[in-house]
Design an enzyme around this catalytic site. Sequence first.
Site, mmCIF file in Angstrom:
data_model
loop_
_atom_site.group_PDB
_atom_site.id
_atom_site.type_symbol
_atom_site.label_atom_id
_atom_site.label_comp_id
_atom_site.label_asym_id
_atom_site.label_seq_id
_atom_site.Cartn_x
_atom_site.Cartn_y
_atom_site.Cartn_z
ATOM 1 N N GLU A 1 0.932 -1.131 -0.064
ATOM 2 C CA GLU A 1 0.044 -0.016 -0.089
ATOM 3 C C GLU A 1 0.836 1.133 -0.185
ATOM 4 O OE1 GLU A 1 -0.611 -2.738 1.956
ATOM 5 O OE2 GLU A 1 -2.340 -3.360 1.060
ATOM 6 N N HIS B 1 -12.439 -5.522 7.461
ATOM 7 C CA HIS B 1 -12.622 -5.402 5.996
ATOM 8 C C HIS B 1 -14.027 -4.706 6.088
ATOM 9 C CE1 HIS B 1 -10.068 -8.821 5.821
ATOM 10 N NE2 HIS B 1 -9.995 -8.623 4.074
#
Length: 672
Positions: free
Chosen positions: A409, A476
């Site tokens: 990321e 999530h």
Amino acid sequence: MREPVPPVAVPDRPPAGSDLSPQQLLDLYRALLLPRLIEEKMLVLLRQGKLSKWFSGIGQEAIAVGVTAALREDDWILPMHRNLGVFTGRNVDLARLFRQLLGRDGGLTKGRDRTFHFGILEHRIVGMISHLAAMLPVADGLALAAVLRGEKRVAATFTGDGSTSEGDFHEAVNLAAVWKLPVLFVVENNQYGLSTPVSEQYACARLSDRAPGYGIAGETVDGNDLLAVHAAASRAAARARAGEGPTLLEFLTFRMRGHEEASGTAYVPKHLFEEWKVKDPIVRFESTLRERALLDDKKAAAMRADLKARIDALADEALAASDPHSTPEAELADVYAESRVREEAPSGEESEVRYIDAIHDALAEALRQDPRVVLLGQDIAEYGGVFKATQGLMDEFGKARVRNTPIIESGALGAALGLALDGFVPMVEMQFGDFVTCGFNQIVNNLAKTHYRWGARVPVVVRLPIGGGTGAGPFHSQNVEAWFTHVAGLKVVAPATPHDAKGLLLAAFQDGNPVLYLEHKQLYRSAKGKVPAGSYTVPLGKAAVVRQGDDVTVVTYGVGVAWALEAAARLGDEGFSVEVVDLRTLLPWDREAVVASVRKTAKALVLHEAPLTGGFGGEIAATLAKECFADLDAPVERLGALDTPVPFSKALEEIFSPRARLLPMLRTLLSF
Ligand SMILES: Cc1ncc(C[n+]2csc(CCOP(=O)(O)OP(=O)(O)O)c2C)c(N)n1
């Protein structure tokens, strides 16, 4: 303290510097001397209290000077705090540089950042932020820009030995290796990271030993030998230009002074200073030049005197300048680059599509409209992304522009900054919004602050699939907006409908600032609506009144809009008239529209799916409490999720979610 492991001798190479003419050697000498003499002046000014801080590179200059001299003017360099020689080697305007170093008006950051924390794009220099290793992935992006354009440019990025322990180092080297990017990872191994010796920093013998592990070239070089540095950097640059990928160059040197001048050197064994003093790069290069009869005492003294006089004059001139001055308006005006969103009304034929299709459409349209658009992300190419937002785009636009990254990321976001600085408009897809935590630094410190600090445009779009309601658990499901709405320099959008999803995403690509685009996973396949074909934009920073009403206003965004409309319809059946304002953009948010609505209805409920405490709703509620004080018939209400992580079980998530509490809370507010 571990003894530095010496470079490996490679016998069949011509002696370093044998390809350089006498004049080139003398120019190199001057280039080596200049940063040393400037630093000596800075140390005097520091002692006189005219300078606040200094990180000395004395004794290490051969690395910055040698690497800079080995590169072409159009190659990128990303220096760190001890690399004055990069700036002097690239012929940066010294008057401006001195004003910058001395914190005076007329420097390179308008007084907004210190010493070497700036870039100068026309000199192909991208400077550092304080966060170590954060610029390494940026070099990958700059190198990728060259590859995408078919140019033979390289990017050289500097790091200390200590900073090689940071995650960004690993992500950047690995990414460059996988993509065979033309990057020189220049490690200045000066044996210490602040007080920590290399023996406590890493366990390999040489840092260049890591190179084969990444599948790239690497070498350890005597960093105090200017010609050896020059030769090694030239070899690495030639490899990079030939498409052979990055090189990890470890240059051995020694930090002759404290980490910064105030911190001293008490923890460094004294004998090391004696040993390294005789290896001083200037002393050594002078003797090389003397051996070749290119330098004598008279010539050396004249060159020093000439440079010193110039440096004294530059320092006097800078010190005579005023402190930087500004106004609140001027400071705020420089946080963002001027927006370049084209006001474009929809003209294409409308069709009923899902929210996810609208996002896909916008990505395809952006790639079609603007050849500078490049998409980066995990599994986004052949696989089309885990939510299929990029399905088929690689086939249509090619693998160069729709790129799978390794599982990184921070590295991808840093690379996006590099691409943006070299004129591209990258988008990074976070596989799930939750994983943005691993890229937090790049967003809040690198992407967000660059324009304010030194004026470069940062057109980067970050797409984040966010939100709950899908039984996906604590990692999530999160709504991440409040982590970022606090950060000046970012724009944050959160579309609620397919129409806005497309128009806001196209606007985000055009804007020219870092835009975080929060797409709600639950809406992907549940929200459907009319979306025009072709291009159009929804302006950033403009809310929409999506249902008119008189009795109460619900201010919300993302999935909250659907919930608010549902509740408004129920209450409508009961004779209440609920107005729903969809913020659409959270940063900057549309105060005018929200205040106007609440002045009309006299009651407000601010709703979001994220937990209540510290949520973005607090910002809106505080504004309404002040701006609408005289108009309100009830206290401003806020509704968010429980202050817990998002639970996995659907039954528990229903307890967590504010959805079921909306109707009762609205009823209470209406009856107030
Ligand atoms: C992410 C991060 N952690 C900690 C620091 C504090 N810090 C600044 S410089 C430094 C030492 C850096 O050592 P090294 O990378 O070897 O470079 P050197 O200063 O020796 O040139 C530290 C710990 C920082 N700036 N950034």
